[in-house]
Design a protein around this motif. Structure first.
Motif, mmCIF file in Angstrom:
data_model
loop_
_atom_site.group_PDB
_atom_site.id
_atom_site.type_symbol
_atom_site.label_atom_id
_atom_site.label_comp_id
_atom_site.label_asym_id
_atom_site.label_seq_id
_atom_site.Cartn_x
_atom_site.Cartn_y
_atom_site.Cartn_z
ATOM 1 N N GLN A 149 0.845 -1.144 -0.067
ATOM 2 C CA GLN A 149 -0.026 0.048 -0.047
ATOM 3 C C GLN A 149 0.937 1.179 -0.059
ATOM 4 O O GLN A 149 0.528 2.351 -0.840
ATOM 5 N N VAL A 150 1.831 1.336 0.788
ATOM 6 C CA VAL A 150 3.136 2.383 0.749
ATOM 7 C C VAL A 150 3.606 2.443 -0.789
ATOM 8 O O VAL A 150 3.696 3.567 -1.219
ATOM 9 N N ARG A 151 3.971 1.411 -1.052
ATOM 10 C CA ARG A 151 4.584 1.577 -2.497
ATOM 11 C C ARG A 151 3.862 1.860 -3.648
ATOM 12 O O ARG A 151 4.167 2.679 -4.556
ATOM 13 N N ASN A 152 2.458 1.810 -3.495
ATOM 14 C CA ASN A 152 1.520 2.060 -4.494
ATOM 15 C C ASN A 152 1.328 3.677 -4.591
ATOM 16 O O ASN A 152 0.825 4.075 -5.602
ATOM 17 N N LEU A 153 1.750 4.280 -3.603
ATOM 18 C CA LEU A 153 1.793 5.771 -3.539
ATOM 19 C C LEU A 153 2.823 6.314 -4.228
ATOM 20 O O LEU A 153 2.775 7.564 -4.441
ATOM 21 N N MET A 154 4.078 5.703 -4.433
ATOM 22 C CA MET A 154 5.211 6.126 -5.134
ATOM 23 C C MET A 154 5.164 6.310 -6.647
ATOM 24 O O MET A 154 4.704 5.291 -7.423
ATOM 25 N N ASN A 155 5.965 7.246 -7.025
ATOM 26 C CA ASN A 155 6.232 7.526 -8.355
ATOM 27 C C ASN A 155 7.574 6.877 -8.767
ATOM 28 O O ASN A 155 7.956 6.407 -10.015
ATOM 29 N N MET A 156 8.276 6.686 -7.726
ATOM 30 C CA MET A 156 9.615 6.238 -7.884
ATOM 31 C C MET A 156 10.242 5.682 -6.591
ATOM 32 O O MET A 156 10.018 5.971 -5.474
ATOM 33 N N LYS A 157 10.846 4.437 -6.515
ATOM 34 C CA LYS A 157 11.176 3.736 -5.650
ATOM 35 C C LYS A 157 12.707 3.325 -5.819
ATOM 36 O O LYS A 157 13.316 2.931 -6.771
ATOM 37 N N ILE A 158 13.426 3.818 -4.671
ATOM 38 C CA ILE A 158 14.844 3.737 -4.637
ATOM 39 C C ILE A 158 15.190 2.634 -3.616
ATOM 40 O O ILE A 158 14.967 2.980 -2.536
ATOM 41 N N ASP A 210 13.017 0.671 -8.367
ATOM 42 C CA ASP A 210 13.001 1.057 -9.666
ATOM 43 C C ASP A 210 14.542 1.293 -9.845
ATOM 44 O O ASP A 210 15.093 0.958 -11.014
ATOM 45 N N ILE A 211 15.363 1.845 -8.900
ATOM 46 C CA ILE A 211 16.608 2.086 -8.923
ATOM 47 C C ILE A 211 17.495 1.639 -7.771
ATOM 48 O O ILE A 211 17.015 1.848 -6.617
ATOM 49 N N ILE A 212 18.461 1.019 -7.964
ATOM 50 C CA ILE A 212 19.266 0.593 -6.877
ATOM 51 C C ILE A 212 20.540 1.399 -6.871
ATOM 52 O O ILE A 212 21.405 1.425 -8.029
ATOM 53 N N ILE A 213 20.955 2.091 -5.601
ATOM 54 C CA ILE A 213 22.123 2.890 -5.512
ATOM 55 C C ILE A 213 23.271 2.024 -4.827
ATOM 56 O O ILE A 213 22.994 2.160 -3.605
#
Length: 422
Positions: A149-158, A210-213
């Motif tokens: 549910q928290v993830r679904n709010l995000m436009n970008m996940k890092i 979406d992005i791994i730093i």
């Protein structure tokens, strides 16, 4: 042509804040959809450092940082006695329901009160932190990618990834210096709770990123790329997602400031003309940037070869008489010697808009046309002007409609009244 046809043309707007709300003085009226970023990773992986680097580069945007740590559940008296036995890295340690409620309100453009958690007493304390809506919302925490549910709010996940030994060393330093704990307790908690929870809950959430730093805050290149992507997304107006041929100029604080001045009833005639001309110049330059071109090599005075570009077709401007003529000077300043045609369209009661006068270049069908009309309300005049150009043999793909302000009919009438001062 109907009103939707106008949206199929390539346009250059530069104000996408509704006229009835300035989006700054009244946070409750802020209605722009924010860009929400989730930043997860293991304890002491450098998440906050990455967030601060992103914030520092988004200097022309309003950015707020929300920490998942603020949503730790307060421990009761029984739990406080054995706090060293409590797993603070387990999903149940967080009040996810409250987190979702606060994030949803921010997403809807409403201010919220974020709890203030004290790591020494393990309780939420007063005062809470008031957070106003913003262009970019960064949610940072070890488990922000764990709950769907928290993830679904995000436009970008890092996901910030760093060596476990480095994370342990940083955690020891942080907990002993900032949170008043001794090394023995830190190591005991790490081996019993932190490491197992990382492997069970945090590390598996990496697959949702979406992005791994890698290397965390030391990875300047990754952060730069992330910021560029965010800026690109922020510059994409909601209309652009529906009509791909619409282009909206990215709205900076400087541009919004000029829009504030031209709308202000107290603005003098001199300032109104000055700032309107500046805004119009930006629109014209942006429109020229969407013209097709071909590459061309030239020889410089030093004998060097320079690879440049030239426009594919000849250009001309066409202004809708009255307000459209206010854009002519900017076009002439950008394109020396450009031909400019005229169209006069007048309302005819309930019969819509009627063409009263037109004077266009004889070869207009072979040119790219920049159609000038700064204020768009109902779109009827624009539709009539485009229909005329099509009847003259101008391909729809060769028409670029340049517009400064688009708004509701009533509001546009008020703005036109203001434009008459120029």
């Amino acid at each position: 042509m109907d009103s939707e046809k106008i949206a199929s043309l390539r346009c250059g707007f530069n104000d996408h804040i509704p006229v009835e709300s300035n989006g700054f003085d009244h946070p409750k009226e802020y209605n722009k959809q924010p860009f929400i970023i989730g930043v997860a990773g293991g304890t002491a992986s450098g998440k906050t450092t990455v967030c601060n680097m992103i914030i520092s580069q988004l200097h022309d945007q309003r950015v707020v940082l929300v920490n998942q740590d603020s949503f730790y559940r307060s421990l009761n008296e029984e739990q406080l006695v054995s706090a060293h036995e409590y797993n603070f890295d387990h999903p149940d340690a967080f009040n996810t329901e409250l987190l979702l409620s606060c994030m949803e309100k921010l997403r809807q453009g409403k201010p919220v009160s974020i709890p203030n958690y004290d790591f020494k007493t393990h309780k939420s304390i007063e005062p809470s932190r008031l957070v106003n809506p913003a262009d970019v919302i960064i949610l940072e925490g070890i488990l922000v990618l764990h709950d769907s549910q928290v993830r679904n709010l995000m436009n970008m996940k890092i996901f910030v990834d760093i060596d476990s030994d480095v994370r342990l060393a940083r955690r020891i330093q942080r907990d002993t210096v900032e949170r008043g704990r001794n090394i023995s307790n830190v190591l005991d908690q790490y081996s019993r709770f932190v490491k197992p929870s990382f492997e069970e809950f945090i590390l598996p959430s990496k697959k949702f990123a979406d992005i791994i730093i890698p290397r965390g805050g030391d990875n300047d290149v990754a952060v730069d790329l992330i910021v560029q992507h965010i800026l690109t997304k922020l510059g994409q107006h909601d209309l652009c997602k529906i009509y791909p041929n619409i282009n909206v100029i990215f709205s900076t604080f400087q541009i919004r400031g000029m829009h504030t001045l031209v709308r202000d009833v107290k603005t003098t005639k001199h300032d109104f003309v000055f700032y309107s001309d500046r805004l119009i110049r930006l629109v014209v330059e942006h429109g020229l940037g969407h013209l097709p071109f071909t590459e061309k090599q030239i020889i410089t005075p030093t004998g060097s070869v320079y690879s440049g570009v030239v426009f594919c077709k000849r250009l001309c401007g066409v202004s809708v008489i009255r307000s459209g003529e206010s854009m002519e000077n900017a076009l002439r300043a950008c394109c020396k010697g450009i031909k400019i045609g005229k169209i006069l369209i007048h309302g005819d009661g309930n019969n819509g808009r009627q063409l009263i006068y037109e004077k266009l270049p004889a070869d207009i069908s072979s040119r790219h046309v920049l159609l000038l009309d700064p204020v768009l309300a109902s779109g009827n005049s624009a539709i009539k002007a485009v229909s005329l150009l099509l009847s003259k043999g101008v391909p729809e793909t060769s028409i670029i409609f340049l517009n400064l302000i688009s708004c509701r009919h009533q509001k546009a009438s008020m703005l036109c009244a203001g434009n008459s001062r120029s």
